[in-house]
Design an enzyme around this catalytic site. Sequence first.
Site, PDB file in Angstrom:
ATOM      1  CB  ALA A  63      -0.896  -0.017   1.231  1.00 57.14           C
ATOM      2  N   GLY A 108       0.587  -4.911   0.803  1.00 50.33           N
ATOM      3  CA  GLY A 108      -0.568  -5.051  -0.084  1.00 50.33           C
ATOM      4  C   GLY A 108      -0.268  -5.856  -1.341  1.00 50.33           C
ATOM      5  CD  GLU A 111      -2.299  -7.125   3.038  1.00 53.81           C
ATOM      6  OE1 GLU A 111      -1.930  -6.037   2.527  1.00 53.81           O
ATOM      7  OE2 GLU A 111      -2.841  -7.190   4.157  1.00 53.81           O
ATOM      8  CD  GLU A 131       1.634  -5.016   6.015  1.00 52.14           C
ATOM      9  OE1 GLU A 131       2.378  -5.945   6.407  1.00 52.14           O
ATOM     10  OE2 GLU A 131       1.004  -5.069   4.949  1.00 52.14           O
TER      11      GLU A 131
HETATM   12  N1  COA Z   1       4.518   3.160  -0.846  1.00 53.13           N
HETATM   13  C1  COA Z   1       4.909   4.300  -1.425  1.00 53.13           C
HETATM   14  N2  COA Z   1       6.018   4.406  -2.168  1.00 53.13           N
HETATM   15  C2  COA Z   1       6.776   3.308  -2.307  1.00 53.13           C
HETATM   16  C3  COA Z   1       6.444   2.084  -1.722  1.00 53.13           C
HETATM   17  C4  COA Z   1       5.250   2.023  -0.971  1.00 53.13           C
HETATM   18  N3  COA Z   1       4.821   0.901  -0.399  1.00 53.13           N
HETATM   19  N4  COA Z   1       7.396   1.169  -2.022  1.00 53.13           N
HETATM   20  C5  COA Z   1       8.290   1.817  -2.790  1.00 53.13           C
HETATM   21  N5  COA Z   1       7.931   3.107  -2.957  1.00 53.13           N
HETATM   22  C6  COA Z   1       8.635   4.155  -3.719  1.00 53.13           C
HETATM   23  C7  COA Z   1       9.881   4.643  -3.002  1.00 53.13           C
HETATM   24  O1  COA Z   1       9.552   5.613  -2.035  1.00 53.13           O
HETATM   25  C8  COA Z   1      10.673   5.198  -4.155  1.00 53.13           C
HETATM   26  O2  COA Z   1      10.126   6.450  -4.499  1.00 53.13           O
HETATM   27  P1  COA Z   1      11.116   7.689  -4.913  1.00 53.13           P
HETATM   28  O3  COA Z   1      11.809   7.214  -6.167  1.00 53.13           O
HETATM   29  O4  COA Z   1      10.160   8.809  -5.162  1.00 53.13           O
HETATM   30  O5  COA Z   1      12.052   7.881  -3.764  1.00 53.13           O
HETATM   31  C9  COA Z   1      10.350   4.247  -5.300  1.00 53.13           C
HETATM   32  O6  COA Z   1       9.122   3.592  -4.927  1.00 53.13           O
HETATM   33  C10 COA Z   1      11.402   3.175  -5.500  1.00 53.13           C
HETATM   34  O7  COA Z   1      11.610   2.513  -4.268  1.00 53.13           O
HETATM   35  P2  COA Z   1      13.042   2.396  -3.538  1.00 53.13           P
HETATM   36  O8  COA Z   1      12.803   2.229  -2.076  1.00 53.13           O
HETATM   37  O9  COA Z   1      13.938   3.498  -3.964  1.00 53.13           O
HETATM   38  O10 COA Z   1      13.555   1.040  -4.185  1.00 53.13           O
HETATM   39  P3  COA Z   1      14.602  -0.010  -3.549  1.00 53.13           P
HETATM   40  O11 COA Z   1      14.926  -0.952  -4.635  1.00 53.13           O
HETATM   41  O12 COA Z   1      15.694   0.704  -2.858  1.00 53.13           O
HETATM   42  O13 COA Z   1      13.749  -0.777  -2.410  1.00 53.13           O
HETATM   43  C11 COA Z   1      11.828  -1.927  -1.497  1.00 53.13           C
HETATM   44  C12 COA Z   1      12.668  -1.593  -2.765  1.00 53.13           C
HETATM   45  C13 COA Z   1      10.593  -2.667  -1.964  1.00 53.13           C
HETATM   46  C14 COA Z   1      12.676  -2.824  -0.555  1.00 53.13           C
HETATM   47  C15 COA Z   1      11.463  -0.611  -0.780  1.00 53.13           C
HETATM   48  O14 COA Z   1      10.905   0.268  -1.720  1.00 53.13           O
HETATM   49  C16 COA Z   1      10.460  -0.791   0.333  1.00 53.13           C
HETATM   50  O15 COA Z   1      10.816  -1.253   1.399  1.00 53.13           O
HETATM   51  N6  COA Z   1       9.192  -0.403   0.090  1.00 53.13           N
HETATM   52  C17 COA Z   1       8.148  -0.430   1.106  1.00 53.13           C
HETATM   53  C18 COA Z   1       7.683  -1.816   1.373  1.00 53.13           C
HETATM   54  C19 COA Z   1       6.626  -1.809   2.450  1.00 53.13           C
HETATM   55  O16 COA Z   1       6.874  -1.528   3.595  1.00 53.13           O
HETATM   56  N7  COA Z   1       5.400  -2.177   2.042  1.00 53.13           N
HETATM   57  C20 COA Z   1       4.287  -2.279   2.934  1.00 53.13           C
HETATM   58  C21 COA Z   1       3.488  -1.050   2.955  1.00 53.13           C
HETATM   59  S1  COA Z   1       2.133  -1.194   4.097  1.00 53.13           S
END
Ligand code: COA
Length: 258
Positions: A63, A108, A111, A131
């Site tokens: 999400a 999400g 999910e 989460e």
């Molecule tokens: N919500 C909003 N934005 C998200 C996102 C999310 N769940 N997951 C990734 N993004 C965005 C990042 O903020 C980044 O945006 P930016 O380019 O404007 O800074 C872009 O997507 C790329 O992600 P980034 O974190 O730079 O890639 P990465 O390869 O370094 O890491 C992940 C990948 C998936 C490990 C990391 O993005 C992450 O941990 N995301 C969140 C996962 C999460 O907690 N999901 C549950 C949400 S309830």
Amino acid sequence: MSYVTSLQEGPLLTLILNRSELLNALNAQVLDDLSAALDAVDLDTVRCLIFTGAGEKAFAAGADIAAMADMTPEEAAAFSRRGNEVFRRIETFPLPTIAAVNGYALGGGCELAMACDMRLCSETAVFGQPEVTLGITPGFGGTQRLMRLVGMGKAKELIFSARNVKAPKALEIGLVNAVYPPEELLPAAKKLGARIAKNAPIAVRACKAAMNEGIDLPMDEAVDAEIREFSGCFETEDQKRGMAAFLSKQKNVEFENR
Ligand code: COA
């Protein structure tokens, strides 16, 4: 512009989450676009849905955290209700569904994959419910579906620890059915979809309905669901066609969805 692209190829409809710049993060608009894509499915011609993510990195990284950061409890409830509504609709959709998980399936994203009937993934896939690292619970069905898929103990371990699992581990614990090299994932999902699409569509839908209903019922009531779906098939042309074909030793019967 929609965040969900629909691509129909014969009886297969692929729905692609299309927000790759944010790793296909799910905000309210993506949920609405998913729902609209389901509204538009032609149940007469489509026999199987495939869900996947645009780009090479993510199925969906969860999400949208930026969209959630300042939510009030009431807004959070509405967001969770909407996500659960759309994912429950996918789970109960009257066609089989395959998640082709092409990368991160976190929060999400995991999910969404779990709301599908079957999950195939690439060797690069990573699953998890992170989460609690953000101070929240899963909100789109994760606390309920993960334990049904992998068992209570493993689900609690994954959700409480927020530990991610890579593709081989996801296969080992039964979270996915099979793992493929990235370039073979969509072809494999389509091959499975095409195989399903050859079978009697009403019977396939009836199997899904009986299984979805039965999993939450005591066995005596669950078998009643099967009796209802089984007997309902005998009202169809396809039952007559399928059995007549067997008895006359005809191969490759074409079902008509009636
Ligand atoms: N919500 C909003 N934005 C998200 C996102 C999310 N769940 N997951 C990734 N993004 C965005 C990042 O903020 C980044 O945006 P930016 O380019 O404007 O800074 C872009 O997507 C790329 O992600 P980034 O974190 O730079 O890639 P990465 O390869 O370094 O890491 C992940 C990948 C998936 C490990 C990391 O993005 C992450 O941990 N995301 C969140 C996962 C999460 O907690 N999901 C549950 C949400 S309830």
